[in-house]
Scaffold this motif. Structure first.
Motif, PDB file in Angstrom:
ATOM      1  N   TYR A   9      -1.482  -7.173   4.090  1.00  0.00           N
ATOM      2  CA  TYR A   9      -2.474  -6.193   3.680  1.00  0.00           C
ATOM      3  C   TYR A   9      -1.807  -5.114   2.829  1.00  0.00           C
ATOM      4  O   TYR A   9      -0.635  -4.789   3.023  1.00  0.00           O
ATOM      5  N   PHE A  61      -7.081  -6.821   2.566  1.00  0.00           N
ATOM      6  CA  PHE A  61      -6.512  -8.141   2.798  1.00  0.00           C
ATOM      7  C   PHE A  61      -5.967  -8.743   1.508  1.00  0.00           C
ATOM      8  O   PHE A  61      -6.682  -8.805   0.492  1.00  0.00           O
ATOM      9  N   GLN A  87      -3.255 -14.856   3.608  1.00  0.00           N
ATOM     10  CA  GLN A  87      -2.875 -15.292   4.947  1.00  0.00           C
ATOM     11  C   GLN A  87      -2.172 -16.634   4.873  1.00  0.00           C
ATOM     12  O   GLN A  87      -2.575 -17.503   4.084  1.00  0.00           O
ATOM     13  N   PRO A 105      -6.701  -0.804   5.301  1.00  0.00           N
ATOM     14  CA  PRO A 105      -5.943  -1.945   4.774  1.00  0.00           C
ATOM     15  C   PRO A 105      -6.853  -2.923   4.033  1.00  0.00           C
ATOM     16  O   PRO A 105      -7.971  -3.197   4.468  1.00  0.00           O
ATOM     17  N   GLN A 126      -2.348  -1.089   1.942  1.00  0.00           N
ATOM     18  CA  GLN A 126      -3.094   0.101   2.321  1.00  0.00           C
ATOM     19  C   GLN A 126      -2.738   1.248   1.382  1.00  0.00           C
ATOM     20  O   GLN A 126      -1.615   1.776   1.416  1.00  0.00           O
TER      21      GLN A 126
END
Lengths: 113, 111
Positions: free
Chosen positions: A35, A45, A48, A43, A37
């Motif tokens: 993530y 994304f 993944q 945060p 921020q």
């Protein structure tokens, strides 16, 4: 029981450079998410990884890439750095199966000059 | 596209009173909701979660309520303690693992 660890904690780069951030997941976890921020925001994304493959990706350009290793650790690479890439980069780990809370590391603070 | 919204950037309450943090979402596909707490210089810490098949989940002083028809959830902290002072993020799962966060609410609990 070690939690999620990230390195380095702080990094300063200049525009156009490339950076690699590292993450070790919580023991037993097999999935790593990254993530970004920005200051004053939640945060966002990035992507993944599970079984060494990118499984999902957020709305980030191809300059952001990643990798997951057989030991489940992960790297986030950012090429051609822009001033707007300055942010806290958070890594989170979880189990792939089921609805599980993600556990976060303390992040890498990246500053672009 | 802000699918999870926390409209109150800050909240201040007295120690011992109830803290209520609110969160709204727009995507009806979200089916799992979480609250995280974040202290300065630390990563977010998981607090409590709720599945869309429930409307309430409790864990000690923390209770999360979900109103699916209103697309609204709230976190209640009773009683509030000074150590609860932190930034609280609401998050929701989309497609199982693509988690979306709100912008956070800074809670200050005054002694």
């Amino acid at each position: 029981d070690a939690g999620v660890t990230q390195s380095p904690t702080h990094l300063i780069k200049t525009r156009g450079q490339q950076v690699t951030l590292r993450c070790s997941p919580k023991s037993g976890h097999d999935t790593v998410s990254w993530y970004q921020q920005a200051l004053g925001q939640g945060p966002q994304f990035i992507f993944q990884y599970y079984e060494e493959e990118e499984r999902q990706r957020g709305n980030f350009p191809d300059r952001f890439s990643g990798h997951q290793f057989p030991n489940y650790s992960s790297e986030l690479n950012v090429n051609a750095l822009l001033l707007g890439d300055s942010a806290l980069y958070l890594c989170a780990s979880s189990f792939w199966q089921g609805y599980q809370p993600q556990h976060f590391g303390d992040g890498t603070r990246l500053s672009i000059l | 596209d802000q699918q999870v919204k926390q409209n109150s950037p800050s909240l201040s309450v007295q120690e011992g009173r109830i803290s209520i943090l609110n969160c709204d979402y727009t995507n009806s596909m979200f089916d799992y909701f979480l609250w995280y707490k974040k202290y300065p210089a630390e990563g977010p810490t998981f607090l409590i979660s709720i599945s869309s098949i429930k409307d309430k989940n409790e864990d000690g002083r923390f209770t999360v309520f979900l109103n699916k028809s209103a697309k609204h959830l709230s976190l209640h902290i009773v009683p509030s303690q000074p150590g609860d002072s932190a930034v609280y993020f609401c998050a929701a799962y989309y497609n199982n693992n693509d988690m979306r966060f709100g912008a956070g609410t800074r809670l200050t609990v005054k002694p």
